[in-house]
Enzyme design. Structure first.
Site, PDB file in Angstrom:
ATOM      1  N   ASP B 128       0.777  -1.075   0.086  1.00 15.02           N
ATOM      2  CA  ASP B 128      -0.011  -0.251   0.013  1.00 15.02           C
ATOM      3  C   ASP B 128       0.888   1.428   0.169  1.00 15.02           C
ATOM      4  OD1 ASP B 128      -2.179  -1.583  -0.082  1.00 15.02           O
ATOM      5  OD2 ASP B 128      -2.760  -1.185   2.145  1.00 15.02           O
ATOM      6  N   CYS B 129       2.153   1.270   0.839  1.00 13.28           N
ATOM      7  CA  CYS B 129       2.850   2.378   0.827  1.00 13.28           C
ATOM      8  C   CYS B 129       3.826   2.478  -0.359  1.00 13.28           C
ATOM      9  CB  CYS B 129       3.357   2.462   2.173  1.00 13.28           C
ATOM     10  SG  CYS B 129       4.100   0.855   2.787  1.00 13.28           S
ATOM     11  N   TYR B 130       4.380   1.258  -0.806  1.00 10.64           N
ATOM     12  CA  TYR B 130       5.322   1.240  -1.954  1.00 10.64           C
ATOM     13  C   TYR B 130       4.616   0.266  -3.099  1.00 10.64           C
ATOM     14  CZ  TYR B 130       8.878   2.492   1.368  1.00 10.64           C
ATOM     15  OH  TYR B 130       9.493   3.172   2.212  1.00 10.64           O
TER      16      TYR B 130
END
Lengths: 137, 392
Positions: B128-130
């Protein structure tokens, strides 16, 4: 004397009777060791030229003049000395004395002593030696 | 009278420091006593330029947009260690390209130092963040954030010489060893070598500023396989192995003159590392240590043709550097593997930096342990006592 050459030529030269010309005009014997010639594609001949030194020289010069790329087949050591760090690893295997450390611990290469054994090719960690099979004639 | 490092640094700043190389110091010691030399000379420079396999570099590639958590990284097809956050990597000198065993991590490091463009490929699983899953791009040393050398084991204090008793040529990290004791190879710079000039590491410790790869670097820990329990001769010199150093330095500032990739036939990739250490002549004791000469530095000759590499002789560096030694009653040709001529360049360069006031000596933040030995890896059950089942 006898010298070995690689003769490479373009498609336009396939129709020329190179070998018989050499024999008749320059009085050299030509021994064809390998031939890869086809119409429309050009070709390559590996030949031994046997004759007087001057005759061989003239033959090579004539071949060059009509557009044949001539290189002499000689086994020799090529050393990219500019990149050498003088570690000395090659001297471990050089029994002819061609590769030695001088008094300042720089590597010196004396081509005249080289017997082209090729052991230094794998002994050099920087891979600076190569055995060459052909040189421009 | 004893000097302190602070006093020597004052002399460096004032331009009045006296600095010589370890070879020059040893030559001076032939006619002068240590006491006199300790008065006359302030700093002695030592150096080595040899293949050091336990070397590598940390790179921070910078963040991609949208981000990628790099989980499989290659530079010019050489695997980069990826288990360090999203975009940090460690390229080990001996890592090999997936497609060309003669090109490896050391070549990647040398090429980066040379300013070349290298192909970076990385994959991530996508989070989700990368969210990015794959990138394929080019980098050079100017576009990455950090690129610094971090070598876990450099500057071996001493090292055994190598020979081969078998009937076949052996290709080893000690070079090509000809059959039937056909040659002997060795790999230290002898009396110029850093840790042979301070055999008990009185002045070299955590935080010592050094020459590394053409720029200033630092000693950051004892090296791996740090061994102070090695047998020593009457001059305090360990007979083989001994102490090692972990070092660090900004690779962006380094030069390919002092960092060079190597490939040893049928062994693999390694890296020549140029390393120099200034040693302060604090007192008579240090002057005596620094006066060490090649004939006083001994090492064993090991047979790399036999498992366990048994010792087959003992020699000193004056003999090794003479080009021939006697082994089993026969003269055998010797050859170096580390470059003494580049080591001399390093020692001279370091002399120049110190004379010009560009390089100050550092007091070690901490000294390294003097009770360290090296153990082999053994087959054992979980919880088994280390000494139990030991074979030797």
């Amino acid at each position: 004397m006898k010298k070995r050459f690689a003769l490479r030529f373009a498609p336009g030269l396939v129709e020329q009777p190179l070998v018989s010309k050499l024999v008749r005009a320059y009085d050299v014997d030509v021994n064809i060791l390998n031939a890869d010639v086809s119409s429309g594609r050009g070709g390559k001949l590996i030949v031994d030229l046997v004759g007087r030194t001057e005759a061989i020289k003239q033959s090579v010069s004539w071949l060059g003049g009509i557009g044949v790329v001539v290189s002499e087949i000689v086994k020799e050591l090529v050393f990219n000395q500019d990149s050498c760090v003088s570690c000395g690893g090659c001297t471990a295997v050089c029994s002819s004395g061609a590769l030695q450390m001088d008094r300042e611990w720089k590597l010196v290469y004396d081509a005249s002593k080289c017997v082209v054994c090729g052991l230094c090719v794998n002994a050099c960690p920087l891979r600076l030696f190569e055995l060459s099979m052909e040189r421009g004639a | 009278m004893a000097k302190t490092i602070a006093q020597i640094n004052e002399k460096i700043k004032a331009g009045s420091v006296v600095v010589v190389t370890a070879e020059e110091f040893t030559a001076m010691a032939r006619t002068k006593e240590p006491g006199q030399l300790a008065q006359e000379v302030d700093v002695v420079t030592t150096a080595t330029f040899g293949p050091m396999c336990s070397s590598g570099a940390v790179i921070n590639f910078g963040h991609w947009n949208p981000g990628i958590r790099m989980e499989d990284i290659t530079l010019n097809d050489v695997p980069v260690y990826q288990g360090l956050a999203a975009v940090d990597g460690y390229i080990g000198a001996t890592a090999e390209s997936k497609y060309d065993c003669q090109y490896g991590g050391a070549h990647v490091i040398e090429d980066l130092i040379a300013g070349k463009e290298l192909r970076l490929h990385a994959r991530g699983k996508g989070t989700d963040c990368y969210p990015t899953k794959e990138i394929d791009t080019y980098i050079n040393k100017d576009v990455v954030n950090e690129f610094y050398l971090f070598d876990p084991r450099n500057a071996y204090q001493n090292y055994g010489a190598a020979t081969n008793s078998t009937s076949k040529i052996k290709y080893t990290y000690m070079g090509c060893l000809l059959p039937s004791f056909g040659n002997v190879t060795y790999s230290t710079s002898g009396e110029l070598s850093p840790l042979l000039n301070d055999p008990y590491l009185r002045t070299i410790g955590l935080g010592t500023r050094i020459f590394l790869g053409g720029t200033q670097g630092y000693v950051v820990w004892n090296g791996t396989q740090f061994n102070t329990a090695k047998e020593r001769n009457s001059h305090g010199i360990p007979l083989g192995g001994g102490a090692t150093l972990a070092v660090i330095g900004d690779a962006k500032e380094m030069s390919t003159e002092f960092i060079r990739a190597a490939y040893y036939e049928k062994y693999g990739v390694s890296m020549f590392v140029g390393l120099g250490i200034p040693i302060p002549v604090l007192d008579d004791d240090m002057a005596g240590r620094l006066a060490i000469s090649n004939s006083e530095i001994e090492t064993y000759v090991f047979d790399y043709g036999v498992d366990g590499h048994p010792a087959v002789g003992k020699v000193n560096y004056a003999e090794l550097q003479s080009g021939k030694i006697e082994l089993n009653g026969k003269k055998v040709k010797t050859a170096p593997l580390s470059s003494l001529s580049v080591a001399r360049d390093i020692a001279d360069t370091l002399c120049g930096w110190i004379k010009d006031g560009r390089f100050l000596l550092s007091e070690p933040v901490a000294r390294f342990p003097m009770d360290s030995s090296v153990e082999p890896l053994r087959q054992r059950r979980a919880g088994q006592d280390a000494s139990e089942g030991a074979e030797r």
